[in-house]
Design an enzyme around this catalytic site. Structure first.
Site, mmCIF file in Angstrom:
data_model
loop_
_atom_site.group_PDB
_atom_site.id
_atom_site.type_symbol
_atom_site.label_atom_id
_atom_site.label_comp_id
_atom_site.label_asym_id
_atom_site.label_seq_id
_atom_site.Cartn_x
_atom_site.Cartn_y
_atom_site.Cartn_z
ATOM 1 C CB SER A 143 -0.971 -0.070 1.161
ATOM 2 O OG SER A 143 -0.169 -0.305 2.387
ATOM 3 C CD GLU A 188 0.384 7.749 5.128
ATOM 4 O OE1 GLU A 188 0.111 6.266 5.635
ATOM 5 O OE2 GLU A 188 0.787 8.752 5.783
ATOM 6 C CG ASP A 225 1.652 14.742 15.460
ATOM 7 O OD1 ASP A 225 1.478 13.958 16.191
ATOM 8 O OD2 ASP A 225 1.914 14.792 14.380
ATOM 9 C CG PHE A 283 9.738 13.128 8.530
ATOM 10 C CD1 PHE A 283 9.731 14.419 8.627
ATOM 11 C CD2 PHE A 283 9.534 12.530 7.500
ATOM 12 C CE1 PHE A 283 8.693 15.045 7.592
ATOM 13 C CE2 PHE A 283 8.957 13.085 6.349
ATOM 14 C CZ PHE A 283 8.440 14.203 6.372
ATOM 15 C CG HIS A 292 1.086 2.041 4.756
ATOM 16 N ND1 HIS A 292 0.176 2.040 3.896
ATOM 17 C CD2 HIS A 292 1.161 3.251 5.279
ATOM 18 C CE1 HIS A 292 -0.418 3.268 3.886
ATOM 19 N NE2 HIS A 292 0.188 4.067 4.916
HETATM 20 C C1 LIG Z 1 -0.169 5.207 10.005
HETATM 21 C C2 LIG Z 1 -0.151 6.645 10.585
HETATM 22 C C3 LIG Z 1 -0.808 7.725 9.672
HETATM 23 C C4 LIG Z 1 -0.909 8.963 10.228
HETATM 24 N N1 LIG Z 1 -1.898 9.715 9.532
HETATM 25 C C5 LIG Z 1 -1.777 11.013 10.034
HETATM 26 C C6 LIG Z 1 -2.742 11.978 9.322
HETATM 27 O O1 LIG Z 1 -3.111 11.684 8.366
HETATM 28 N N2 LIG Z 1 -2.767 13.277 9.770
HETATM 29 C C7 LIG Z 1 -2.115 13.502 10.929
HETATM 30 O O2 LIG Z 1 -2.301 14.862 11.376
HETATM 31 N N3 LIG Z 1 -1.345 12.507 11.707
HETATM 32 C C8 LIG Z 1 -1.141 11.497 11.280
HETATM 33 N N4 LIG Z 1 -0.499 10.386 12.010
HETATM 34 C C9 LIG Z 1 0.258 10.987 13.107
HETATM 35 C C10 LIG Z 1 -0.688 10.761 14.175
HETATM 36 O O3 LIG Z 1 -1.846 11.522 14.340
HETATM 37 C C11 LIG Z 1 0.104 11.062 15.569
HETATM 38 O O4 LIG Z 1 1.140 10.006 15.839
HETATM 39 C C12 LIG Z 1 -0.566 11.354 16.765
HETATM 40 O O5 LIG Z 1 0.299 11.950 17.733
HETATM 41 C C13 LIG Z 1 -1.102 10.196 17.559
HETATM 42 O O6 LIG Z 1 -2.273 9.956 16.900
HETATM 43 P P1 LIG Z 1 -2.924 8.265 17.385
HETATM 44 O O7 LIG Z 1 -4.092 8.077 16.454
HETATM 45 O O8 LIG Z 1 -2.072 7.358 17.556
HETATM 46 O O9 LIG Z 1 -3.578 8.945 18.703
HETATM 47 P P2 LIG Z 1 -4.123 8.467 20.275
HETATM 48 O O10 LIG Z 1 -4.363 6.914 19.991
HETATM 49 O O11 LIG Z 1 -4.926 9.305 20.821
HETATM 50 O O12 LIG Z 1 -2.557 8.390 21.173
HETATM 51 C C14 LIG Z 1 -1.774 9.556 21.308
HETATM 52 C C15 LIG Z 1 -1.205 9.328 22.669
HETATM 53 O O13 LIG Z 1 -2.274 9.160 23.537
HETATM 54 C C16 LIG Z 1 -1.883 8.158 24.347
HETATM 55 N N5 LIG Z 1 -3.320 7.495 24.641
HETATM 56 C C17 LIG Z 1 -4.118 6.990 23.931
HETATM 57 N N6 LIG Z 1 -5.501 6.637 24.482
HETATM 58 C C18 LIG Z 1 -5.174 7.149 25.714
HETATM 59 C C19 LIG Z 1 -6.220 7.273 27.043
HETATM 60 N N7 LIG Z 1 -7.333 6.567 26.725
HETATM 61 N N8 LIG Z 1 -5.542 7.787 28.057
HETATM 62 C C20 LIG Z 1 -4.433 8.421 27.820
HETATM 63 N N9 LIG Z 1 -3.561 8.364 27.160
HETATM 64 C C21 LIG Z 1 -3.749 7.861 25.737
HETATM 65 C C22 LIG Z 1 -1.239 7.174 23.501
HETATM 66 O O14 LIG Z 1 -0.313 6.299 24.405
HETATM 67 C C23 LIG Z 1 -0.320 8.196 22.765
HETATM 68 O O15 LIG Z 1 0.753 8.648 23.624
HETATM 69 C C24 LIG Z 1 -0.164 9.276 11.499
HETATM 70 C C25 LIG Z 1 0.552 8.296 12.261
HETATM 71 C C26 LIG Z 1 0.526 6.905 11.779
HETATM 72 C C27 LIG Z 1 1.608 5.915 12.130
#
Ligand SMILES: Cc1cc2nc3c(=O)[nH]c(=O)nc-3n(C[C@H](O)[C@H](O)[C@H](O)COP(=O)(O)OP(=O)(O)OC[C@H]3O[C@@H](n4cnc5c(N)ncnc54)[C@H](O)[C@@H]3O)c2cc1C
Length: 295
Positions: free
Chosen positions: A14, A16, A108, A217, A267
Site C-alpha cells: 500500500s 500513502e 498531532d 521526521f 505500507h
Molecule cells: C500510519 C499513520 C498515519 C498517520 N496519519 C496522519 C494523518 O493523516 N494526519 C495527521 O495529522 N497525523 C497522522 N499521523 C500521526 C498521528 O496523528 C500522531 O502520531 C498522533 O500524535 C497520535 O495519533 P494516534 O491516533 O496514535 O492517537 P492516540 O491513540 O490518541 O494516542 C496519542 C497518545 O495518547 C496516548 N493515549 C491513547 N489513548 C489514551 C487514553 N485513553 N488515555 C491516556 N492516554 C492515551 C497514546 O499512548 C499516545 O501517547 C499518522 C500516524 C501513523 C502512524
C-alpha cells in the site's frame, strides 16, 4: 472493498500520499499515484492535514482515485482541533462518496497545547473516534501504532495498553509509524501478540529522501536512526541524489527482510515522490515502470 477482506486473502502493498496545501498542488499527487499504479498497490491512503486544514482535498483525492484509478482507498481521519460534529460530518461525506475505509487518528497536538487535552469538545483519543465510527458508520477501520513508542507515552507498556484500546474499540488492522531498524517492528509485534492483539500489523516504511528531512521526521516522531545509517547520512550530507539512493538501498533491504519474515503487507510513506518507492518495488521484483529521477 474493506481492506480487512483484502488482508484476509493476500499480503498487501500500500502507498500513502498527502494532500497539497493549495489546489495548484493536486497534479503532483495524481502524478505520483499514476506512476505507482502499474505496481498494482492493494490500496492507497491519503493523509489528513493537521487540524483538518486540508480536509476537502483529502476527500477529493480519495474519491477521484477510487473512481478514476480504480484503486481501493483509505481516507485518513483525525479528530484533534475539531468538534465531534465536524468529524462526524467529514465521515458522513466520505461515506456518501462511496469510501469504504478510514484510518482513525487523533492527529498531532498543536504546539503549545497541553498533552492529552481535548480541543473544541472533540474526541480526546483515536480510540474514542474509532468507537464513534463503529457506532455510526460501516467503514473498514485502521489505526496507528508505534514500534518505538509514541512520544507522549510514559513507557512501552502504557503505549501497548493504548494500542490495545484502539483495537478493542474496533480497529481491523494497524499501521506502524516509520522505523529504520526492523528489530523494533519484530519486537513490537511479539509484544502486541503477547498482550492479546491479533489483528494484522502493517510495517510503515519511509524511504529516506534527504538528510535534513529524515532527521526532522525522526526527531518529531521519536524513531531512531541506526548508527551505521546515521554515519552514511553524515557522509552524504546535503547531496540529495546520493541520500535518495542510500534511502532506496536501505528500504529495499528493510522490506526484503520484512517480507521474508512473513509480514501481512508493507505500507509505503510515498510523500508524493514516486521515484524511491517504484525503485524499491522494482528491486523486489514487482513489475512496473520506474519513475523519473526527482519525481
Ligand atoms: C500510519 C499513520 C498515519 C498517520 N496519519 C496522519 C494523518 O493523516 N494526519 C495527521 O495529522 N497525523 C497522522 N499521523 C500521526 C498521528 O496523528 C500522531 O502520531 C498522533 O500524535 C497520535 O495519533 P494516534 O491516533 O496514535 O492517537 P492516540 O491513540 O490518541 O494516542 C496519542 C497518545 O495518547 C496516548 N493515549 C491513547 N489513548 C489514551 C487514553 N485513553 N488515555 C491516556 N492516554 C492515551 C497514546 O499512548 C499516545 O501517547 C499518522 C500516524 C501513523 C502512524
Amino acid at each position: 472493498m474493506r481492506i480487512k477482506e483484502i488482508l484476509d486473502s493476500k499480503r498487501t502493498i500500500s502507498c500513502e500520499f498527502f494532500p497539497p496545501k493549495t489546489a495548484d498542488g493536486m497534479d503532483v499527487v495524481f502524478r505520483a499515484v499514476d506512476r505507482l499504479q502499474p505496481f498494482n498497490p492493494d490500496f492507497v491512503s491519503v493523509t489528513y492535514g493537521a487540524g483538518g486544514s486540508t480536509r476537502g482535498f483529502t476527500e477529493e483525492i480519495v474519491t477521484k482515485i477510487k473512481s478514476e484509478a480504480q484503486l481501493e482507498v483509505m481516507a485518513h481521519q483525525t479528530c484533534v482541533g475539531q468538534t465531534q460534529e465536524e468529524v462526524h460530518d467529514s465521515l458522513a461525506r466520505l461515506e456518501a462518496a462511496g469510501i469504504e475505509n478510514v484510518i482513525a487518528l487523533r492527529g498531532d497536538l498543536p504546539q503549545g497545547d497541553n498533552v492529552g487535552a481535548p480541543a473544541k469538545s472533540g474526541f480526546s483519543h483515536a480510540s474514542d473516534l474509532i468507537g464513534h465510527i463503529r457506532g455510526n458508520f460501516d467503514f473498514g477501520v485502521a489505526a496507528a501504532c508505534y514500534p518505538e513508542g509514541h512520544t507522549e507515552s510514559a513507557d512501552l507498556d502504557a503505549d501497548m495498553e493504548h494500542t490495545k484500546l484502539r483495537v478493542s474499540q474496533g480497529a481491523d488492522f494497524l499501521i506502524t509509524q516509520l522505523f529504520y531498524n526492523n528489530n523494533h517492528y519484530f519486537d513490537f509485534v511479539e509484544r502486541a501478540q503477547k498482550s492479546g492483539i491479533n489483528v494484522p500489523i502493517l510495517p510503515g516504511v519511509l524511504p529516506i529522501l534527504t538528510t535534513s528531512q529524515v532527521r526532522r521526521f525522526t526527531t518529531l516522531c521519536g524513531a531512531k536512526i541506526p548508527p551505521e545509517l546515521d554515519k552514511q547520512l553524515d557522509k552524504f550530507g546535503e547531496d540529495d541524489d546520493a541520500v535518495r539512493e542510500l534511502g532506496v538501498e536501505h528500504a529495499t533491504r528493510q522490506v526484503r527482510e520484512l517480507w521474508d519474515a512473513g509480514v501481512p503487507g508493507v505500507h509505503f510513506y510515498v510523500l508524493n515522490r514516486s521515484y524511491s518507492v517504484s525503485k524499491i518495488l522494482a528491486n523486489l521484483g514487482l513489475k512496473g515502470h520506474t519513475a523519473l529521477a526527482g519525481e
